[in-house]
Write a protein that holds these residues in place. Structure first.
Motif, PDB file in Angstrom:
ATOM      1  N   SER A 173     -44.974 -19.053 -54.794  1.00  0.00           N
ATOM      2  CA  SER A 173     -45.836 -19.069 -53.610  1.00  0.00           C
ATOM      3  C   SER A 173     -45.902 -20.470 -53.006  1.00  0.00           C
ATOM      4  O   SER A 173     -46.019 -21.466 -53.719  1.00  0.00           O
ATOM      5  N   TRP A 174     -45.839 -20.538 -51.666  1.00  0.00           N
ATOM      6  CA  TRP A 174     -45.936 -21.821 -50.968  1.00  0.00           C
ATOM      7  C   TRP A 174     -47.299 -21.997 -50.307  1.00  0.00           C
ATOM      8  O   TRP A 174     -47.497 -22.900 -49.491  1.00  0.00           O
ATOM      9  N   ALA A 175     -48.246 -21.148 -50.649  1.00  0.00           N
ATOM     10  CA  ALA A 175     -49.493 -21.061 -49.881  1.00  0.00           C
ATOM     11  C   ALA A 175     -50.389 -22.286 -50.027  1.00  0.00           C
ATOM     12  O   ALA A 175     -51.197 -22.564 -49.139  1.00  0.00           O
ATOM     13  N   HIS A 176     -50.270 -23.009 -51.123  1.00  0.00           N
ATOM     14  CA  HIS A 176     -51.248 -24.072 -51.396  1.00  0.00           C
ATOM     15  C   HIS A 176     -50.681 -25.480 -51.234  1.00  0.00           C
ATOM     16  O   HIS A 176     -51.265 -26.438 -51.748  1.00  0.00           O
ATOM     17  N   LYS A 195     -40.518 -17.303 -44.790  1.00  0.00           N
ATOM     18  CA  LYS A 195     -41.490 -17.462 -45.870  1.00  0.00           C
ATOM     19  C   LYS A 195     -42.498 -18.557 -45.543  1.00  0.00           C
ATOM     20  O   LYS A 195     -43.694 -18.422 -45.833  1.00  0.00           O
ATOM     21  N   ALA A 198     -44.981 -17.204 -43.159  1.00  0.00           N
ATOM     22  CA  ALA A 198     -45.821 -16.172 -43.758  1.00  0.00           C
ATOM     23  C   ALA A 198     -46.825 -16.735 -44.752  1.00  0.00           C
ATOM     24  O   ALA A 198     -47.916 -16.176 -44.917  1.00  0.00           O
ATOM     25  N   GLU A 199     -46.500 -17.858 -45.414  1.00  0.00           N
ATOM     26  CA  GLU A 199     -47.334 -18.315 -46.525  1.00  0.00           C
ATOM     27  C   GLU A 199     -47.976 -19.683 -46.327  1.00  0.00           C
ATOM     28  O   GLU A 199     -49.079 -19.910 -46.841  1.00  0.00           O
ATOM     29  N   ARG A 201     -50.018 -22.893 -44.952  1.00  0.00           N
ATOM     30  CA  ARG A 201     -51.248 -23.019 -44.183  1.00  0.00           C
ATOM     31  C   ARG A 201     -50.990 -23.691 -42.836  1.00  0.00           C
ATOM     32  O   ARG A 201     -50.083 -24.526 -42.720  1.00  0.00           O
ATOM     33  N   HIS A 242     -46.837 -17.216 -36.591  1.00  0.00           N
ATOM     34  CA  HIS A 242     -46.307 -16.793 -37.876  1.00  0.00           C
ATOM     35  C   HIS A 242     -45.255 -15.709 -37.678  1.00  0.00           C
ATOM     36  O   HIS A 242     -45.337 -14.900 -36.754  1.00  0.00           O
TER      37      HIS A 242
END
Length: 244
Positions: A173-176, A195, A198-199, A201, A242
């Motif tokens: 995950s690249w979300a953080h 990606k 989508a992920e 921030r 996005h």
């Protein structure tokens, strides 16, 4: 396409031998290599495939004449497998970021503590200098090939703000993360951008070494003063919709 090119080279060399225009082992070997490279170019293969086709059969013939123990070939195969792993599928070779590139990326990090992800981290050549300079930041690298990952883990030992994980870049995950860095190849860049959109921030930054996102203009480009003439293509996620 590689197999088709090699078969075309063999067919061409056989035709030349049958007509008597080319005789002798090495003239035929070189003819096959040249025709295979030409076929590869006509099939639209990447330029580096041309060199592979030019060298494949000549090197195979030379290796055969050395009469080496088969164990050496097995050892070479295993070593290459551990280094490159699934490069044949992903078409992402092992690229190592240099010190000049690390210095350029360092200047992109925010002043406050940040989380940085290197997708395809190799042996950690980018992460280590960043981690030493910015102990307040957290650095994570993902690398799928076993040998670079293992060497990177050893080289990063004793650096508490660096984590090197063995995983696929798309599974992580690249979300953080505030900054995601990629030094891959042109092939996966469309999927990387999808990606990221989508992920990641809003406000985070995707930085791609050498390979831009197709059909998407970078927010800015940094020319690195090194022998490679490296270019860093930077995409600010907040400035774009996005991906669907």
């Amino acid at each position: 396409m590689a197999l088709v090119a090699q078969l075309a080279g063999c067919a061409g060399a056989y035709a030349l031998a049958r007509t008597g225009l080319v005789t002798g082992l090495w003239p035929l070997v070189l003819s096959q290599a040249g025709i295979a490279a030409l076929a590869s170019g006509m099939l639209g293969s990447a330029r580096w495939w041309l060199l592979i086709h030019l060298l494949f059969l000549p090197m195979a013939v030379m290796a055969h004449r050395l009469a080496l123990d088969p164990a050496w070939y097995l050892a070479a195969f295993v070593a290459l497998l551990l280094i490159y792993w699934t490069s044949f599928r992903t078409q992402v070779p092992l690229y190592l970021s240099n010190a000049a590139t690390a210095a350029a990326v360092l200047r992109l990090l925010p002043d406050e503590p940040a989380r940085v992800l290197d997708i395809g981290a190799g042996t950690g050549t980018l992460l280590r200098p960043l981690a030493r300079t910015r102990p307040d930041c957290s650095f994570v690298g993902v690398e799928l090939a076993p040998a670079p990952w293992l060497l990177g883990r050893a080289l990063c030992a004793g650096m508490p703000n660096v984590t090197l994980e063995r995983s696929d870049l798309f599974a992580h995950s690249w979300a953080h993360y505030d900054v995601v860095y990629a030094f891959l190849s042109p092939v996966p860049m469309a999927a990387v951008w999808h990606k990221a959109c989508a992920e990641m921030r809003p406000g985070s930054l995707l930085v791609s070494n050498s390979f831009p996102v197709p059909d998407c203009e970078a927010d800015f480009v940094i020319d690195v003063d090194d022998r490679r003439r490296t270019r860093l293509h930077a995409y600010r996620i907040s400035s774009r919709p996005h991906a669907s």
